[in-house]
Design an enzyme around this catalytic site. Sequence first.
Site, mmCIF file in Angstrom:
data_model
loop_
_atom_site.group_PDB
_atom_site.id
_atom_site.type_symbol
_atom_site.label_atom_id
_atom_site.label_comp_id
_atom_site.label_asym_id
_atom_site.label_seq_id
_atom_site.Cartn_x
_atom_site.Cartn_y
_atom_site.Cartn_z
ATOM 1 N N LYS A 205 0.834 -1.213 0.000
ATOM 2 C CA LYS A 205 0.000 0.000 0.000
ATOM 3 C C LYS A 205 0.868 1.264 0.000
ATOM 4 C CE LYS A 205 -3.308 2.894 0.382
ATOM 5 N NZ LYS A 205 -4.117 3.243 -0.779
ATOM 6 N N CYS A 261 -4.624 11.008 1.564
ATOM 7 C CA CYS A 261 -3.737 9.838 1.514
ATOM 8 C C CYS A 261 -2.302 10.157 1.128
ATOM 9 C CB CYS A 261 -4.315 8.790 0.562
ATOM 10 S SG CYS A 261 -5.828 8.074 1.199
HETATM 11 N N1 NAD Z 1 -10.041 8.152 1.600
HETATM 12 C C1 NAD Z 1 -9.398 7.437 0.700
HETATM 13 O O1 NAD Z 1 -9.445 7.712 -0.504
HETATM 14 C C2 NAD Z 1 -8.593 6.241 1.111
HETATM 15 C C3 NAD Z 1 -8.151 5.342 0.131
HETATM 16 C C4 NAD Z 1 -7.399 4.230 0.524
HETATM 17 C C5 NAD Z 1 -7.092 4.057 1.859
HETATM 18 N N2 NAD Z 1 -7.510 4.957 2.787
HETATM 19 C C6 NAD Z 1 -7.206 4.708 4.203
HETATM 20 O O2 NAD Z 1 -8.377 4.189 4.817
HETATM 21 C C7 NAD Z 1 -8.469 4.653 6.171
HETATM 22 C C8 NAD Z 1 -9.774 5.383 6.378
HETATM 23 O O3 NAD Z 1 -9.777 6.529 5.560
HETATM 24 P P1 NAD Z 1 -11.097 7.413 5.335
HETATM 25 O O4 NAD Z 1 -10.740 8.446 4.344
HETATM 26 O O5 NAD Z 1 -12.242 6.504 5.111
HETATM 27 O O6 NAD Z 1 -11.217 8.067 6.800
HETATM 28 P P2 NAD Z 1 -12.424 8.965 7.348
HETATM 29 O O7 NAD Z 1 -11.786 9.934 8.267
HETATM 30 O O8 NAD Z 1 -13.275 9.436 6.236
HETATM 31 O O9 NAD Z 1 -13.304 7.948 8.193
HETATM 32 C C9 NAD Z 1 -12.865 7.318 9.355
HETATM 33 C C10 NAD Z 1 -14.085 7.007 10.218
HETATM 34 O O10 NAD Z 1 -13.680 6.186 11.321
HETATM 35 C C11 NAD Z 1 -14.444 6.565 12.463
HETATM 36 N N3 NAD Z 1 -13.756 6.091 13.670
HETATM 37 C C12 NAD Z 1 -12.640 6.579 14.256
HETATM 38 N N4 NAD Z 1 -12.325 5.823 15.334
HETATM 39 C C13 NAD Z 1 -13.248 4.846 15.419
HETATM 40 C C14 NAD Z 1 -13.449 3.739 16.293
HETATM 41 N N5 NAD Z 1 -12.610 3.496 17.300
HETATM 42 N N6 NAD Z 1 -14.506 2.921 16.075
HETATM 43 C C15 NAD Z 1 -15.365 3.167 15.054
HETATM 44 N N7 NAD Z 1 -15.230 4.180 14.196
HETATM 45 C C16 NAD Z 1 -14.181 5.000 14.370
HETATM 46 C C17 NAD Z 1 -14.532 8.072 12.338
HETATM 47 O O11 NAD Z 1 -15.594 8.581 13.107
HETATM 48 C C18 NAD Z 1 -14.751 8.236 10.828
HETATM 49 O O12 NAD Z 1 -16.116 8.246 10.503
HETATM 50 C C19 NAD Z 1 -7.218 5.506 6.395
HETATM 51 O O13 NAD Z 1 -6.208 4.707 6.946
HETATM 52 C C20 NAD Z 1 -6.840 5.939 4.998
HETATM 53 O O14 NAD Z 1 -5.462 6.227 4.891
HETATM 54 C C21 NAD Z 1 -8.271 6.030 2.443
#
Ligand code: NAD
Length: 446
Positions: A205, A261
């Site tokens: 990743k 990201c």
């Molecule tokens: N956004 C992207 O395009 C993308 C793409 C690939 C990978 N990622 C990775 O995926 C992960 C998530 O990214 P995202 O953009 O979806 O994040 P985001 O901030 O949009 O969402 C994260 C969610 O997790 C919730 N959360 C936090 N702690 C929690 C807990 N203990 N229990 C339950 N819920 C909890 C938050 O309230 C939030 O709604 C990250 O590691 C990111 O690097 C993101």
Amino acid sequence: MKEIAVIGTGYVGLVTAAGFSDLGNRVIALDVDEAKIAGLNKGQMPIYEPGLEEMVARNVAAERLFFTTSYPEALKNAEFVFIAVGTPEGVDGEADLKYVRSAAVSIAKAMVGPLIVINKSTVPVGTGDWVADIISSEEKEPIPFSVVSCPEFLREGSALLDFMNPARTVLGSTDSDAAEKVAQLHLPLRAPIVITNLRTAEMIKYASNAFLATKISFINEIANICEELGADVKEVSSGMGYDPRIGSHFLDAGLGYGGSCFPKDVKALAHMAAEKGRHPQLLQAVMDINLDRHRLLIERTENLLGSLNEKTIGLLGLTFKPNTDDIREAPSLDLARLLMEKGAKIRAFDPAGMPRTKQEMPEIEMAENAYELARDCDALLVCTEWNEFKHLDLARIREVMRCPVIVDGRNIYDPKKMSEVGFHYRGVGRGYGPDGQPVNSSPEPR
Ligand SMILES: NC(=O)c1ccc[n+]([C@@H]2O[C@H](COP(=O)([O-])OP(=O)(O)OC[C@H]3O[C@@H](n4cnc5c(N)ncnc54)[C@H](O)[C@@H]3O)[C@@H](O)[C@H]2O)c1
């Protein structure tokens, strides 16, 4: 039909939950954010992603998709639990794992039967082992579980399409049976499946994101050289991109990468390397070049306008890329800050990013559309390449501007046409002759 829990309902979690329910599984999506879950239970999407609302509604109606804030409820029947919580940048550039830790502890305390814990969050190499240690030490009683890394590669703006048509699925685990079960879950997506160990999957990743960010910084470096030598970087990247060894994606010169990201992931990888005594010089250069892009656009605007003090600058686009409402690490916001430091007044228009920007930077005045934005502006800066900006009535824009200056950070306009309409126009990486005219006009959009 499998029973799946998804922890976190952000861009990744909500898409994963919607996608797996659409494939016929029973999915419970959990978030600690009560307002988000209350909204989802009323059909309100916490994010904008094309097609998401319809897919969520369809699967909620079919009783395959549920939302909760309760870990016991989410895990009661689950065979698989995806962790999809945020991993933001920590103080020294490392990934901050507090949300992953908290999710792992909550899973350990709520699990009642054998479970496969699948990590979708982007996490430093070694985190899978760490999550396994947390669950083992926090479990109320010894219940068998395995940890599988399944990094996410979706792109915001086309996340559902990417979920349904992944280029590959990467799985890493020390438990080959668990990895095989997770592979079965992904079989309907008909993508190649790479099964490897936990640490290698986690590294795939970071290496993938760092490589894509490198392509962007590479073409931006080439853009700088093009400007000095009178070449047109748009033509250069299209000429390069036909070569299958190079590929045309991520070769657009401009304002550089942003979003939730690339910036944090390149930093976190460099941090991991530095912690082990390595000097990640290429990654450092990628980050330095990216940061320079913002300064370059400001300089370009100053060259055209002189002092920016008390000038009104319109930002065309706020989100870090089109088709999303995500403004995390968006170049536009950094530009706005830099411009305000120079005394400029900032206005903006974006089809989806204005509500979030209003919360983060209330000092930016929002316009109803691109034409309203242009009214009495001294310059427009193109920050996001939304499709709807590509065919604006430019004569109308020019008419209402105080000063007909456009600095195009995404190279969406043809320099020759812009000068015909009467703009002082500067793109990125497009060579200009001593008369200020472009040496090379680009052909019609393909
Ligand atoms: N956004 C992207 O395009 C993308 C793409 C690939 C990978 N990622 C990775 O995926 C992960 C998530 O990214 P995202 O953009 O979806 O994040 P985001 O901030 O949009 O969402 C994260 C969610 O997790 C919730 N959360 C936090 N702690 C929690 C807990 N203990 N229990 C339950 N819920 C909890 C938050 O309230 C939030 O709604 C990250 O590691 C990111 O690097 C993101």
